[in-house]
Write an enzyme that holds these catalytic residues in place. Structure first.
Site, PDB file in Angstrom:
ATOM      1  N   HIS A 116       0.894  -1.261   0.094  1.00  0.00           N
ATOM      2  CA  HIS A 116       0.115   0.065   0.127  1.00  0.00           C
ATOM      3  C   HIS A 116       0.874   1.287  -0.030  1.00  0.00           C
ATOM      4  CE1 HIS A 116      -3.585  -2.705   1.246  1.00  0.00           C
ATOM      5  NE2 HIS A 116      -2.620  -2.946   1.853  1.00  0.00           N
ATOM      6  N   THR A 166      13.387  -9.358   0.848  1.00  0.00           N
ATOM      7  CA  THR A 166      13.252  -8.141   0.286  1.00  0.00           C
ATOM      8  C   THR A 166      13.736  -7.854  -1.010  1.00  0.00           C
ATOM      9  OG1 THR A 166      15.015  -7.006   1.190  1.00  0.00           O
ATOM     10  CG2 THR A 166      12.694  -7.036   2.621  1.00  0.00           C
TER      11      THR A 166
END
Length: 204
Positions: A116, A166
Site C-alpha cells: 500500500h 526483500t
C-alpha cells in the site's frame, strides 16, 4: 476459477488500483467460500484434489499443500509439478505468485505480492499495488519466511528459516537473515554432507 478477467487484469497490471471495486469484492467472496470448503476437507477426501485445482490458478502434477492454507485469492498462485507447502501457508496473491517444480515451502511461510502507498490519503481510499513473486525450480524455503512483492528467487536456492526476503536471491545460493542476503553458494561440502557434519550415505 470463476474470477472475471477484468478483475484479474486490474490486480495483475502494474500501478496503483483501488480494492473497493464491487465486482472485485463479489469475486473474492466466491474464492473465500471455496477456500473454506477446501480447508474443511478431511485427509483422503477425493474432493480435495478437485478443490485445489479449482481454487488455484494452476496446480501441477504431484503438487501437495498441507492444510490449512490462507490466500487472498488463490487464483493468483501457480504451482509447478511436485511442489510442496507445509501447513499455514499465507498467500497475499492479489498479484501473481509462481512456484517452480519440486520447490519445498516450510510451515508458516508468507508470500506477499501486495503493498500500500505510504501516502496516507491514498491508503484511506484503499489504494494498493501488486508485484509478482517468482520462485524457481527446486527451491527450499524454510519455516516462517516472509517474501515481499516483486521478489525473484532463483533455481535451487535455499532460504533459511525466519528470513525476510526483500530483494532477489540468485540461483544456487544459500541465503538467510533480516533482510535476507546471500551467505554463500551451494558448494562441494553440500554434495557430501546433508547437515553440519552428517555425511550423506554412499548408497543414496
Amino acid at each position: 476459477m470463476t474470477v472475471p478477467q477484468r478483475v484479474l487484469d486490474l490486480m495483475h497490471s502494474p500501478g496503483i488500483y483501488f480494492c473497493d471495486d464491487p465486482e472485485m469484492g463479489a469475486a473474492q467472496q466466491k474464492q473465500m467460500r471455496l477456500q473454506q470448503e477446501l480447508n474443511a476437507t478431511m485427509p483422503g477426501d477425493p474432493r480435495r484434489a478437485e478443490l485445489l485445482h479449482a481454487f488455484f490458478a494452476e496446480f501441477g502434477e504431484g503438487a501437495y499443500v498441507e492444510l490449512p492454507v490462507h490466500a487472498n485469492w488463490g487464483c493468483g498462485t501457480h504451482w509447478g509439478a511436485h511442489a510442496y507447502a507445509n501447513f499455514n501457508l499465507t498467500l497475499v496473491d492479489d498479484g501473481e505468485i509462481f512456484i517452480g517444480d519440486h520447490t519445498m515451502i516450510g510451515p508458516n511461510v508468507t508470500l506477499v505480492t501486495t503493498g500500500h502507498p505510504i501516502r496516507p490519503d491514498l491508503r484511506e481510499r484503499v489504494a494498493q499495488f501488486s508485484e509478482p513473486i517468482h520462485i524457481g525450480r527446486n527451491v527450499w524455503i524454510g519455516a516462517n519466511v516472509t517474501v515481499l512483492p516483486g521478489v525473484t528467487i532463483g533455481d535451487n536456492a535455499v532460504i533459511g528459516a525466519c528470513s525476510l526476503v526483500t530483494k532477489d536471491i540468485p540461483a544456487d545460493a544459500v541465503a538467510f537473515g533480516t533482510p535476507c542476503h546471500v551467505v554463500r553458494e551451494i558448494n562441494d561440502h553440500d554434495r557430501e554432507y546433508y547437515w553440519r557434519d552428517r555425511r550423506i550415505p554412499d548408497d543414496i
